[in-house]
Design an enzyme around this catalytic site. Structure first.
Site, PDB file in Angstrom:
ATOM      1  CB  CYS A  64      15.684   4.292  63.130  1.00 11.01           C
ATOM      2  SG  CYS A  64      14.244   5.104  63.812  1.00 11.01           S
ATOM      3  CG  HIS A 103      12.357   6.423  60.163  1.00 13.83           C
ATOM      4  ND1 HIS A 103      12.930   5.396  60.864  1.00 13.83           N
ATOM      5  CD2 HIS A 103      12.906   6.387  58.927  1.00 13.83           C
ATOM      6  CE1 HIS A 103      13.787   4.767  60.085  1.00 13.83           C
ATOM      7  NE2 HIS A 103      13.797   5.353  58.905  1.00 13.83           N
TER       8      HIS A 103
END
Length: 622
Positions: free
Chosen positions: A162, A215
């Site tokens: 990500c 994340h």
């Protein structure tokens, strides 16, 4: 394969620079595996025991690994090489190829790519750019050359990547290869300065279930010029708060990305309205159809590709190769050519034929292969006129007076003329004696033939044999090699001929389109879709004389000398694989049996005999 020995820490990480970074090799087992042959970094890490996270940039620079350990974090290039992949096809990708040739290369990247990767690492860790990349529209000058021309879209990287959303798309591949899937904050800050994006959308940094792992969620809706700067500040804050943080979700090995079927899938393309299809129907994933011998096989994943290849290797004999060649050539070259220049060609062909018809039979007959001279008793009359250039003396050694005179059509020096006088009888030999004489003569003849053949071979003549059996063997052996690629020649020569014929009229008018039908086009052509690449790859494999599947390489090079045979071959073209809805701009199409057919109205039905169809050019009524 690998020997165990006591660990030497110097092998692994030379020195941990600052105590805050966790040394990933803290708990190394008491023995450590020293690999023989090339292994990947991951295998090396696993052999060192239970190492916590993936290695990051800093580690890679400090890491001293034994020779033969490959340091790339991503070992192959995905098929994104092609800008628009057709949906769900698997290209002949070096990793896949290596796997199914049975020589798996652990890392299918080229050496050059690896060198550039290490230069990138050195650059990013060596210093800072004058203006950080997240402030300006494209990455700073020193890195620019290291960014690939190919954009990696996020859909192609699985979980754990990500962090790439904040990195310039042209640098994503290189970053993924050097950084791996979970980047340390310290390294990430440097990356952002060198290859960060200026605007990518609103972001959110979430803490995941695992300690120190974060994340990044990006919403691309609202982009502004300040995204990069804000993101850099946020990551800087995170680094102060949690110096051990890593960015990139935890990898779940059960996730879909890791099923071998979808590992090398290409992201689906947005369909375009084309003149051919006329509408945008997205049918989902169409499998690639690959021919395995006589059977077509649908391929949706790498697994399938491997299986198909296995099958193909099992029964991929000469006939298949030949058929495949013929099919590919016709598909790539002759069809294209015909579609564009058909009327011209047919006129031309008619003219050529009428000229041929006026010539004597000798020049109309197709040239045949050189006969193997077999010097046998029964075919003495086949002997060449000058006995392969022997001197008179040599000839008289080899041939009996009878044979020589027979060939030369001279009156022999001593011959008994049967007397006209009925009293002088020529008594016929008894049957047994005749047989004996013939046998004796044959034996002598064989000895002579062998001597002659031996001498001729020593002089370097290739097509002389000593006996009929040898002739048969030679012929069989030659046919095995010579005609393996015969279909290929036919097609090739047809192309050469058409090209020679229509050169003058067509070249000027057709421009680029004309060049597209030449063989060199196959070599220069850049594939537009993965399927195209597949076709090209196999065509090139068939064409490249160096790669011909163990067949005579010389045979491929016959080309030009061969184009005389292509007279009839012109009118026969292999059936194209895909039959499209009729296109008003293409003249005629191709029947099941490969003969060209001009138009389908009843008026022309009676004209469609072979001869007429090849010479007549019908007007097309719109």
């Amino acid at each position: 394969m690998a020997q165990l020995r006591k660990p030497s820490q110097s092998l692994v990480l030379s020195e941990s620079v600052d105590p805050t970074t966790v040394d990933p090799f803290v708990s190394v087992r008491t023995e450590e595996v020293v690999p023989a042959g090339c292994i990947t970094l991951w295998e090396y890490r696993d052999s060192c025991g239970d190492v916590p996270g993936p290695l990051s940039h800093g580690d890679l620079r400090r890491l001293r690994t034994p020779d033969g350990v490959c340091k790339c974090q991503v070992h192959f290039e995905l098929p994104t090489v092609l800008k628009s992949g057709s949906t769900g096809t698997v290209p002949e990708h070096p990793a896949v190829l290596a796997a199914f040739i049975g020589r798996p290369r652990r890392c299918s990247l080229e050496q050059r790519t690896k060198e550039l990767d290490s230069r990138f690492l050195q650059l990013v860790h060596g210093g800072l750019p004058a203006r950080p990349s997240y402030m300006i529209a494209r990455p700073p000058r020193p890195v620019r050359g290291l960014c690939s021309s190919r954009n990696g879209s996020l859909a192609q990287f699985g979980q754990g990547y990500c962090y790439l959303s904040a990195i310039v798309d042209s640098a994503r591949w290189r970053v993924a290869r050097t950084t791996g899937w979970c980047v340390r904050v310290a390294d990430y800050l440097r990356l952002l300065q060198w290859v960060g994006r200026r605007s990518f959308g609103s972001f959110q940094i979430e803490k995941s279930a695992v300690d120190h792992v974060y994340h990044v969620v990006v919403d691309a809706e609202y982009q502004s010029e300040q995204d990069g700067a804000l993101f850099y500040q946020a990551i800087l804050g995170l680094a102060e708060k949690d110096p051990l943080a890593r960015i990139g979700g935890r990898l779940n090995p059960l996730a879909a990305e890791f099923a071998p079927g979808s590992a090398l899938r290409v992201e689906p393309v947005t369909p375009q309205v084309t003149r051919r299809k006329g509408s945008t129907r997205m049918t989902g994933r169409d499998p690639t159809i690959v021919s395995v011998g006589k059977v077509g096989m649908a391929i949706t994943s790498i697994q399938d590709a491997l299986v198909a290849t296995e099958l193909r290797n099992v029964n991929f004999g000469r006939r298949d190769t030949e058929a495949e060649c013929r099919r590919l050539w016709a598909r790539y070259e002759v069809n294209d050519y015909f579609r564009r220049h058909k009327a011209e060609l047919l006129k031309f062909d008619a003219r050529l034929r009428s000229r041929m018809a006026k010539k004597p039979a000798s020049s109309r007959a197709r040239p045949s292969d050189a006969k193997i001279q077999c010097i046998g008793w029964r075919d003495r009359h086949l002997l060449p006129q000058r006995l392969a250039g022997l001197s008179k003396q040599g000839r008289s050694l080899v041939w009996s007076r009878f044979a020589t005179s027979n060939i030369r059509r001279k009156t022999p020096p001593c011959v008994v003329n049967p007397s006209a006088d009925p009293v002088v009888h020529n008594w016929k030999d008894s049957a047994a004696l005749a047989v004996k004489k013939i046998a004796e003569a044959r034996r002598r003849q064989e000895i002579r033939a062998a001597a002659y053949a031996e001498r001729a071979k020593a002089r370097g003549q290739t097509n002389v044999v000593a006996s009929i059996s040898e002739a048969i063997e030679t012929t069989l052996r030659r046919n095995k090699t010579r005609f393996a690629l015969d279909g290929l020649h036919l097609a090739a020569s047809a192309i050469v001929t058409t090209r020679l014929r229509s050169w003058n009229q067509e070249e000027i008018r057709a421009g680029r389109e004309f060049r597209k039908s030449t063989t060199s086009w196959i070599w220069r052509h850049v594939p537009s879709s993965i399927q195209d690449a597949l076709n090209l790859t196999s065509v090139r494999d068939k064409l490249d004389p160096g790669r011909a599947f163990g067949y005579v390489q010389a045979a491929v090079a016959q080309g030009m000398s061969d184009f005389r045979r292509a007279k009839r071959a012109l009118a026969i073209v292999a059936k194209p694989v895909i039959r499209n809805i009729r296109d008003p701009y293409e003249h005629g199409f191709v029947k099941r049996d490969g003969k060209l057919r001009h138009s389908r109205d009843a008026f022309n039905k009676k004209l469609r005999t072979k001869a007429v169809a090849a010479t007549k050019v019908h007007k097309i009524k719109f």
